[in-house]
Design a protein around this motif. Sequence first.
Motif, short mmCIF file in Angstrom:
data_model
loop_
_atom_site.label_atom_id
_atom_site.label_comp_id
_atom_site.label_asym_id
_atom_site.label_seq_id
_atom_site.Cartn_x
_atom_site.Cartn_y
_atom_site.Cartn_z
N UNK A 156 -12.91 -7.76 2.62
CA UNK A 156 -12.37 -6.74 3.52
C UNK A 156 -13.49 -6.03 4.27
N UNK A 157 -13.15 -5.54 5.46
CA UNK A 157 -14.10 -4.77 6.27
C UNK A 157 -14.36 -3.42 5.62
N UNK A 158 -15.50 -2.86 5.91
CA UNK A 158 -15.81 -1.51 5.44
C UNK A 158 -16.67 -1.53 4.20
N UNK A 159 -16.19 -0.88 3.16
CA UNK A 159 -16.94 -0.78 1.91
C UNK A 159 -17.27 -2.18 1.41
N UNK A 160 -18.51 -2.43 1.03
CA UNK A 160 -18.91 -3.78 0.61
C UNK A 160 -18.42 -4.13 -0.80
N UNK A 161 -17.12 -4.38 -0.91
CA UNK A 161 -16.54 -4.68 -2.22
C UNK A 161 -17.05 -6.00 -2.80
N UNK A 162 -17.66 -6.84 -1.96
CA UNK A 162 -18.23 -8.08 -2.47
C UNK A 162 -19.34 -7.78 -3.49
N UNK A 163 -19.90 -6.57 -3.47
CA UNK A 163 -20.93 -6.18 -4.43
C UNK A 163 -20.40 -6.17 -5.86
N UNK A 164 -19.07 -6.08 -6.02
CA UNK A 164 -18.49 -6.08 -7.37
C UNK A 164 -18.80 -7.37 -8.12
#
Length: 137
Positions: free
Chosen positions: A111-119
Amino acid sequence: MFLVDGDIEGLGSPGGPRTDPATLLAVIVLARASRNALDGDTNDRCCAVNPLHGPATGRRHVRVSAQGNRRRMLSLCPLCLDAATAAPHELRERKLTLPGPAGTRVPYDEAEGIPLSALRDGINRLADKVRENAPAE
């Protein structure tokens, strides 16, 4: 607090500022992790299929795409860990999605915005990314 510009009350007020779903997801994940840490839980991983499932209890190689045999080691909650054994093809359907452009749905970690891929690298990495992207005061 960085994620909502310090205005927790504004999140629920009618006519208040709208916060995008990725930010709300990050707030929930970080709040839960903080609460768990205060209780002495040092688990830095949440379920990679759906972070709202809570802490991961194990890791498993999982096919991440419907095409090909590409697999990735994922941290999974007990429910998804069982599904990875019993019905691994269902994990793709269980993956949390968020609203995307033009009414589409996208996996939460894309998703755009907060870098949730960091999870993928743990909750601490998400917290680092949030701090890096916080507006300067």
